[in-house]
Design an enzyme around this catalytic site. Sequence first.
Site, PDB file in Angstrom:
ATOM      1  N   CYS A   1       0.834  -1.212   0.000  1.00 49.68           N
ATOM      2  CA  CYS A   1       0.000   0.000   0.000  1.00 49.68           C
ATOM      3  C   CYS A   1       0.863   1.254   0.000  1.00 49.68           C
ATOM      4  CB  CYS A   1      -0.918  -0.035   1.220  1.00 49.68           C
ATOM      5  SG  CYS A   1      -1.913   1.440   1.428  1.00 49.68           S
TER       6      CYS A   1
ATOM      7  N   CYS B   1      -0.296   4.103   2.217  1.00 46.09           N
ATOM      8  CA  CYS B   1      -0.043   3.864   3.645  1.00 46.09           C
ATOM      9  C   CYS B   1       1.438   4.062   3.984  1.00 46.09           C
ATOM     10  CB  CYS B   1      -0.417   2.437   4.032  1.00 46.09           C
ATOM     11  SG  CYS B   1      -1.985   1.884   3.387  1.00 46.09           S
ATOM     12  N   ASP B   2       2.315   3.555   3.154  1.00 38.89           N
ATOM     13  CA  ASP B   2       3.728   3.438   3.542  1.00 38.89           C
ATOM     14  C   ASP B   2       4.692   4.310   2.747  1.00 38.89           C
ATOM     15  OD1 ASP B   2       2.916   1.531   5.368  1.00 38.89           O
ATOM     16  OD2 ASP B   2       3.196  -0.128   3.983  1.00 38.89           O
TER      17      ASP B   2
HETATM   18  P1  FAD Z   1      -9.954  -6.016   7.035  1.00 40.23           P
HETATM   19  O1  FAD Z   1      -9.045  -5.165   7.810  1.00 40.23           O
HETATM   20  O2  FAD Z   1      -9.433  -6.730   5.842  1.00 40.23           O
HETATM   21  O3  FAD Z   1     -10.601  -7.071   8.044  1.00 40.23           O
HETATM   22  C1  FAD Z   1     -11.395  -8.117   7.578  1.00 40.23           C
HETATM   23  C2  FAD Z   1     -11.881  -8.915   8.758  1.00 40.23           C
HETATM   24  O4  FAD Z   1     -12.797  -9.894   8.296  1.00 40.23           O
HETATM   25  C3  FAD Z   1     -10.782  -9.659   9.507  1.00 40.23           C
HETATM   26  O5  FAD Z   1     -10.973  -9.466  10.876  1.00 40.23           O
HETATM   27  C4  FAD Z   1     -11.038 -11.125   9.153  1.00 40.23           C
HETATM   28  O6  FAD Z   1     -10.665 -12.012  10.209  1.00 40.23           O
HETATM   29  C5  FAD Z   1     -12.544 -11.117   8.972  1.00 40.23           C
HETATM   30  N1  FAD Z   1     -13.057 -12.230   8.170  1.00 40.23           N
HETATM   31  C6  FAD Z   1     -12.727 -12.607   6.914  1.00 40.23           C
HETATM   32  N2  FAD Z   1     -13.411 -13.732   6.564  1.00 40.23           N
HETATM   33  C7  FAD Z   1     -14.199 -14.049   7.630  1.00 40.23           C
HETATM   34  C8  FAD Z   1     -15.127 -15.106   7.918  1.00 40.23           C
HETATM   35  N3  FAD Z   1     -15.393 -16.069   7.030  1.00 40.23           N
HETATM   36  N4  FAD Z   1     -15.732 -15.112   9.139  1.00 40.23           N
HETATM   37  C9  FAD Z   1     -15.506 -14.151  10.031  1.00 40.23           C
HETATM   38  N5  FAD Z   1     -14.649 -13.123   9.819  1.00 40.23           N
HETATM   39  C10 FAD Z   1     -13.985 -13.087   8.650  1.00 40.23           C
HETATM   40  N6  FAD Z   1      -4.734   1.606   5.636  1.00 40.23           N
HETATM   41  C11 FAD Z   1      -4.553   2.828   6.184  1.00 40.23           C
HETATM   42  O7  FAD Z   1      -5.483   3.633   6.208  1.00 40.23           O
HETATM   43  N7  FAD Z   1      -3.340   3.166   6.729  1.00 40.23           N
HETATM   44  C12 FAD Z   1      -2.276   2.333   6.754  1.00 40.23           C
HETATM   45  O8  FAD Z   1      -1.199   2.684   7.239  1.00 40.23           O
HETATM   46  C13 FAD Z   1      -2.443   1.030   6.175  1.00 40.23           C
HETATM   47  N8  FAD Z   1      -1.425   0.148   6.160  1.00 40.23           N
HETATM   48  C14 FAD Z   1      -1.633  -1.089   5.626  1.00 40.23           C
HETATM   49  C15 FAD Z   1      -0.575  -1.996   5.653  1.00 40.23           C
HETATM   50  C16 FAD Z   1      -0.755  -3.271   5.152  1.00 40.23           C
HETATM   51  C17 FAD Z   1       0.406  -4.239   5.199  1.00 40.23           C
HETATM   52  C18 FAD Z   1      -2.016  -3.658   4.604  1.00 40.23           C
HETATM   53  C19 FAD Z   1      -2.203  -5.050   4.079  1.00 40.23           C
HETATM   54  C20 FAD Z   1      -3.057  -2.746   4.567  1.00 40.23           C
HETATM   55  C21 FAD Z   1      -2.881  -1.458   5.064  1.00 40.23           C
HETATM   56  N9  FAD Z   1      -3.899  -0.512   5.044  1.00 40.23           N
HETATM   57  C22 FAD Z   1      -3.727   0.710   5.616  1.00 40.23           C
HETATM   58  C23 FAD Z   1      -5.206  -0.839   4.452  1.00 40.23           C
HETATM   59  C24 FAD Z   1      -6.196  -1.201   5.574  1.00 40.23           C
HETATM   60  O9  FAD Z   1      -5.605  -2.175   6.408  1.00 40.23           O
HETATM   61  C25 FAD Z   1      -7.498  -1.736   5.008  1.00 40.23           C
HETATM   62  O10 FAD Z   1      -8.032  -0.813   4.089  1.00 40.23           O
HETATM   63  C26 FAD Z   1      -8.520  -1.966   6.130  1.00 40.23           C
HETATM   64  O11 FAD Z   1      -7.990  -2.821   7.107  1.00 40.23           O
HETATM   65  C27 FAD Z   1      -9.810  -2.566   5.599  1.00 40.23           C
HETATM   66  O12 FAD Z   1     -10.635  -2.784   6.680  1.00 40.23           O
HETATM   67  P2  FAD Z   1     -11.862  -3.803   6.661  1.00 40.23           P
HETATM   68  O13 FAD Z   1     -12.516  -3.663   7.988  1.00 40.23           O
HETATM   69  O14 FAD Z   1     -12.676  -3.598   5.452  1.00 40.23           O
HETATM   70  O15 FAD Z   1     -11.231  -5.249   6.495  1.00 40.23           O
END
Ligand code: FAD
Length: 321
Positions: A139, A142-143
């Site tokens: 990302c 992000c980084d």
């Molecule tokens: P996610 O964070 O993807 O969470 C999904 C959740 O769903 C998880 O808890 C998982 O366990 C759960 N899940 C999946 N399948 C199932 C199932 N079958 N049953 C129950 N639960 C399930 N964004 C920023 O704004 N700033 C940053 O600095 C940043 N750094 C990042 C660094 C990295 C390495 C990565 C990979 C991403 C980064 N991002 C950052 C992006 C950010 O992490 C995502 O946009 C954000 O986390 C998305 O949130 P979400 O709640 O949609 O899903």
Amino acid sequence: MDNMKTNNIKKLIIIGSGPAGYTASIYAARANLKPILITGLQKGGQLTTTNNIENWPGRLQNTKGIELMNDMEKHALKLNTRIIQEEVLKIDFSKKILQIILEKKKYFSYAVIIATGSSPRYLGLKNEKEFLGRGISTCATCDGFFYKNKEVAIVGGGNTAIEEALYLSNIVSVIHLIHRNTSFKAEKILMNRLMQQVKKKKVILYTNYIVNKIIIKNQKIQSIQIISDYLSKKKTICISGLFIAIGSIPNTQIFAKHIKTKSGYITIQKKYNNITTQTNIPGVFAAGDVVDTIYKQAITAAASGCRAALDAEKYLTTLNI
Ligand code: FAD
């Protein structure tokens, strides 16, 4: 189910414990919906894999992803969200009361918010996962800041890779863009902007190359080796950071038969009654990266979690339960 007492039916179940899921639970709990949140296998979501977050408003100090997500969990618990650390295996969407199926238990609910996020695609190379957040990133938004005035490489040829290159061109010194094909899938307008950066020698293109090896020295990325079978060539490029921009996989496989998706991402119904997060199934809402093909940030995921909770509340009031 037919003889089940209605008090066994939950109002709202939230699936996923990333920023979208926790934010939805905070709003739902404050609306007295007594939500249950099922965390999935990656409790805290994608942010738990990063060491440093600098773009979450109000958190100026170095914040580890896991710390921010633990705070969100505490917030949700304080407002009486019930948190279950399990994975949802299936949802039965066939009846008005939805059945959420875990390994050993079933829950019944009038409404569900799907916040299962997405998982970045990786190259499958040695050291790749180990150095995530320490020289390897998925990302740029992000980084990118951590590579100010440094040389970096980006892998990919679609819109995301080109957008990341353009974003980084204002931050880093030089970008080595590695793409496995000759032609790029990115939109023409982005490619035009990229070519301007190529002219300025800010971006160096390597088409028909793939990354073959990540070379680590003193626990830091020192360089990458790229190879081209087509050109029968091999090169080593010294870099401080490697950005992998080859797409992400939305976690929708378990719903795919029933919930409408496009390229794996859940599609949202057109706005009606000011509801903007409902899927094709009434009472089933979606939020966060699982619906987001563009922004994919913690703050945008949290914001859509908020919208989904408000929409679920509005939907539940129409049921007269
Ligand atoms: P996610 O964070 O993807 O969470 C999904 C959740 O769903 C998880 O808890 C998982 O366990 C759960 N899940 C999946 N399948 C199932 C199932 N079958 N049953 C129950 N639960 C399930 N964004 C920023 O704004 N700033 C940053 O600095 C940043 N750094 C990042 C660094 C990295 C390495 C990565 C990979 C991403 C980064 N991002 C950052 C992006 C950010 O992490 C995502 O946009 C954000 O986390 C998305 O949130 P979400 O709640 O949609 O899903």
